[in-house]
Design an enzyme around this catalytic site. Structure first.
Site, PDB file in Angstrom:
ATOM      1  N   ARG A  25       0.566  -1.383   0.162  1.00  0.00           N
ATOM      2  CA  ARG A  25      -0.289   0.083  -0.190  1.00  0.00           C
ATOM      3  C   ARG A  25       1.081   1.208   0.328  1.00  0.00           C
ATOM      4  NH1 ARG A  25      -5.670  -0.357   0.697  1.00  0.00           N
ATOM      5  NH2 ARG A  25      -6.696  -1.890   1.558  1.00  0.00           N
ATOM      6  N   ARG A  29      -3.370   6.019  -0.365  1.00  0.00           N
ATOM      7  CA  ARG A  29      -3.825   6.824   0.935  1.00  0.00           C
ATOM      8  C   ARG A  29      -3.189   7.482   1.715  1.00  0.00           C
ATOM      9  NH1 ARG A  29      -5.903   0.903   3.998  1.00  0.00           N
ATOM     10  NH2 ARG A  29      -4.225   0.608   4.326  1.00  0.00           N
ATOM     11  N   ARG A  38      -6.680  11.853  -7.694  1.00  0.00           N
ATOM     12  CA  ARG A  38      -7.638  11.479  -7.139  1.00  0.00           C
ATOM     13  C   ARG A  38      -9.292  12.015  -6.854  1.00  0.00           C
ATOM     14  NH1 ARG A  38      -9.326   6.358  -3.108  1.00  0.00           N
ATOM     15  NH2 ARG A  38     -11.596   7.533  -3.505  1.00  0.00           N
ATOM     16  N   ASP A  74      -6.388  -3.269  -6.774  1.00  0.00           N
ATOM     17  CA  ASP A  74      -7.385  -3.957  -5.805  1.00  0.00           C
ATOM     18  C   ASP A  74      -7.772  -5.228  -6.295  1.00  0.00           C
ATOM     19  OD1 ASP A  74      -9.251  -2.485  -2.658  1.00  0.00           O
ATOM     20  OD2 ASP A  74     -10.377  -4.213  -3.959  1.00  0.00           O
ATOM     21  N   TYR A 149     -15.032 -11.944   1.247  1.00  0.00           N
ATOM     22  CA  TYR A 149     -15.556 -10.774   1.102  1.00  0.00           C
ATOM     23  C   TYR A 149     -17.159 -11.220   0.425  1.00  0.00           C
ATOM     24  CZ  TYR A 149     -11.978  -8.081   2.522  1.00  0.00           C
ATOM     25  OH  TYR A 149     -10.607  -7.088   2.993  1.00  0.00           O
TER      26      TYR A 149
END
Lengths: 342, 342
Positions: A25, A29, A38, A74, A149
């Site tokens: 990552r 973020r 973004r 992702d 998920y």
């Protein structure tokens, strides 16, 4: 003959001038420049725009001087491309509109075609051009973590529905994992075909399973993904959190490099998996805010323990937290390089 | 001479007529009769009312025929009684009004006096009278898990502030754990003084630590609590989640019984900790919804693996989930008794 990068050398257990480092990552973020480019675009839409993917993937390479780029994407991207109604909700995670809980729902899933993710091909090709000598890591989600998920409908603490399905209806469970393994394999092959130099299979939540359940219900599907990449020569990293008991099984699934979280020292991990595998890790991301002195002590320890393995790629034990100070990450790369070259 | 209960016998490694069983969080959120009696009363207020504590503690004993009662309380109860502003928010967990993040905040914490929790003394005395031959388990929170709530201000996934404090300012960390160990020790002594027949120390989140950090920063404080109970003859259970790497250190802290989650088979756990300790566990609570056949197979496996240990108390690997079907728990008790007596 091209010079092989320190990252690829470490993955293969070859000599390195210093211990290579990247961060799970690293793209995304934690970086203000990421939020800037973004702004306003939903995350999974961002992942489908090659211009944005390229820029976001390059940002941490420019800023931190890491030894590998990792594609900004992702594990849900190929599911969405195969028609699953999924979105990434801020501060929640992936949310699935129609959870998959029976055979009929599994049968409605469709395979992924390379064409479904042509935006990935485009982004990877652009990136490989821009990156020069810095290798690009592609990645995908392992069947268990993806299934969790789909079955739960979103993030879970207990994976209760997932585990109940696995045990109570193994035929449906295996059918689901078959579809998911095919989807991730196609997704990974697309990335390598376009120029990714290594891949990482994320089975982030596998650590919620006992070794017996992992071996019976999960490992065969992840192994099929790795086997499906045999014709490529790219290193294969296999990662999960809290997987101390699973490390040998995860290695034996077909990895070259085994990701280790902070709970197990790398020398202990290496002893468990044996000398055929390199390791990746394993700084506790929680310590990124503990100050320079603590971090330097941790890096020294991790580098020393990493010497026990066939090869060592420095990384965090899990992804960069959203509130990580980017300056700390840049300094950490420098520290790893300085202390390992000495 | 009184007959010793199967639960206490198993804790001590003595012969038992069948494997005793109780469930963490058996009293409370999964039972409709609990929601009925508590309706409208905030959780920590409920814990301060001996009449409600007695009734709620008895409910699962009546309903499930478990072999031990566990006091309806919370690891935050003694902190609140010592003046910490804490509440349990529904669907969130403990929330601390003023997180404890520096030495000044640690110095503002005050010790717990037995009088601060006279409602516990009253409830335990009532319960012991009502329970007859069924032993009552008292419990408290271990310093690390309590500290994690105080430092983070609530539940956490990463324990980033807690771990940063631990590493960056060990003196403050140890001072905080000293206070918390004293508070929990007093809380446990009050329960045993009033008649609790065993205690469990919950270090639920210790599994987020490496063994090295656990031994350096946590174990000595938990060991002081166990040592402070040496003058009582009650069995001491030590529990955490995801503690595969920590089991020997948690046993050596001074436990008689080591709680094991579902990630490690009980025979493996027993081999790690050695033959001086009994084990408790270890059905995955996620499987409570997997159906009768799956549960019976799991019980058979767990009972067989538990035979490797000095003693075995059947339990879940973590607390009863809020949405557990009480009927399944009742049937599970019966299944454990039936299969272990055979």
């Amino acid at each position: 003959m091209t010079t092989i990068s320190p990252f690829l050398s470490a993955c293969r257990g070859l000599p390195v001038p210093f211990t290579p480092v990247w961060f799970m990552r690293q793209a995304g973020r934690s970086l203000p420049e990421y939020h800037a480019v973004r702004a306003g675009t939903p995350m999974l839409d961002t992942c489908q725009r090659p211009d944005l993917v390229t820029e976001i993937t390059l940002q941490p390479v420019r800023r931190h001087k890491v030894d590998a780029a990792v594609l900004y994407s992702d594990i849900m991207v190929p599911l969405r491309a195969a028609g699953v109604d999924v979105e990434i909700k801020p501060n929640v995670g992936p949310v699935i509109a129609d959870p998959v809980r029976d055979r009929a729902a599994v049968d409605r899933l469709r395979p992924l075609q390379a064409d479904d993710v042509s935006f990935i091909t485009e982004a990877v090709k652009q990136l490989v051009g821009e990156l020069g000598d810095t290798p690009l890591i592609g990645f995908g989600g392992a069947p268990f973590t993806l299934a969790s998920y789909l079955v739960e409908g979103g993030p879970s603490k207990s994976y209760a529905r997932t585990k109940a399905l696995m045990h109570a209806d193994p035929a449906t469970w295996h059918a689901l994992c078959d579809v998911l393994a095919d989807i991730t394999l196609t997704f990974l092959r697309v990335q390598v075909d376009a120029g990714a130099a290594a891949i990482q299979l994320f089975d982030s939540w596998a650590g919620s399973l006992s070794e017996a359940d992992y071996r019976a219900y999960v490992q065969p599907h992840s192994a099929r993904i790795f086997a499906g990449l045999d014709d490529f020569s790219v290193p294969r990293i296999h990662f999960g959190v809290g997987t101390g008991e699973l490390l040998p099984a995860m290695a034996q699934a077909g990895a070259d490099v085994v990701g280790v979280d902070w709970r197990i020292p790398l020398d202990v991990a290496s002893a468990r998996i044996g000398s055929d595998y390199a390791v990746q890790g394993n700084l506790d991301p929680a310590l990124l805010s503990a100050g320079e002195a603590v971090l330097e002590e941790q890096v020294r320890r991790i580098l020393a323990e990493g010497k026990a393995a066939r090869g060592h790629v420095f990384n965090l034990g899990h992804g960069v937290p959203p509130d990580a100070d980017p300056g700390v990450l840049t300094a950490l790369v420098e520290t790893v390089h300085r202390l390992s070259a000495a």
